[in-house]
Design a protein around this motif. Sequence first.
Motif, PDB file in Angstrom:
ATOM      1  N   ALA A 257     -23.309  -8.286 -14.645  1.00 31.18           N
ATOM      2  CA  ALA A 257     -22.146  -8.062 -13.788  1.00 31.18           C
ATOM      3  C   ALA A 257     -21.654  -9.413 -13.292  1.00 31.18           C
TER       4      ALA A 257
ATOM      5  N   ASN B 171     -18.899 -10.013 -11.755  1.00 29.36           N
ATOM      6  CA  ASN B 171     -18.066  -9.938 -10.559  1.00 29.36           C
ATOM      7  C   ASN B 171     -18.879  -9.629  -9.297  1.00 29.36           C
ATOM      8  N   GLN B 172     -20.188  -9.797  -9.336  1.00 24.26           N
ATOM      9  CA  GLN B 172     -21.033  -9.505  -8.184  1.00 24.26           C
ATOM     10  C   GLN B 172     -21.386 -10.788  -7.441  1.00 24.26           C
ATOM     11  N   ALA B 173     -21.447 -10.700  -6.142  1.00 23.12           N
ATOM     12  CA  ALA B 173     -21.837 -11.851  -5.331  1.00 23.12           C
ATOM     13  C   ALA B 173     -23.333 -12.100  -5.478  1.00 23.12           C
ATOM     14  N   ARG B 174     -23.719 -13.350  -5.317  1.00 30.09           N
ATOM     15  CA  ARG B 174     -25.140 -13.680  -5.340  1.00 30.09           C
ATOM     16  C   ARG B 174     -25.805 -13.088  -4.113  1.00 30.09           C
ATOM     17  N   PRO B 175     -27.098 -12.822  -4.160  1.00 30.66           N
ATOM     18  CA  PRO B 175     -27.795 -12.350  -2.955  1.00 30.66           C
ATOM     19  C   PRO B 175     -27.685 -13.391  -1.839  1.00 30.66           C
TER      20      PRO B 175
ATOM     21  N   ARG C 259     -31.187  -3.004   4.116  1.00 31.00           N
ATOM     22  CA  ARG C 259     -30.934  -2.112   2.979  1.00 31.00           C
ATOM     23  C   ARG C 259     -31.533  -0.731   3.243  1.00 31.00           C
TER      24      ARG C 259
END
Length: 115
Positions: free
Chosen positions: A34, A36-40, A85
Motif C-alpha cells: 500500500a 498510499n499509507q502513512a508510516r507508523p 489501538r
Amino acid sequence: MFNLLAIDPEDAPVSQLADFDSGPAAEPDAAFAAANQARPAVGWDAYGGDRLLVSLVERYAPWMAGRAAALGAQAGDPDVQELARLANRHTPELRTHDRFGNRLDWVEFTRPGTS
C-alpha cells in the motif's frame, strides 16, 4: 479468451494455460503493498514535531511546555499506541448503576481476554 475450467491441462498447449506462479503479482509484498499509507508514528514526538504548536505554546502558555513535551513524547511510544489501538477496537462501557440501583458513574475498559 479461454475458459480455464474447460481446458484439461494435459491436452492444452502451454500458451493457453495461465501461469499463476510468475510475475509481480505472485510476490505477496508487491501484490499487497500500500503506497498510499502513512508510516507508523512510532518514535514520533507529537509535540516537538509540530512547530506551530510549539510556537503557540511558547507564546500563549509557556507554563505548559514541559507537560506538552512529555505528552508528545509519550504519544509516539509503541506500547501507548498499542493501547490506543485496543481502545479503538474495544470501546469503553459506561456503568451508571450497580445491581442495587446505586449511582456509579464508572467507565469500564475491557481488555482483550478479560471480558
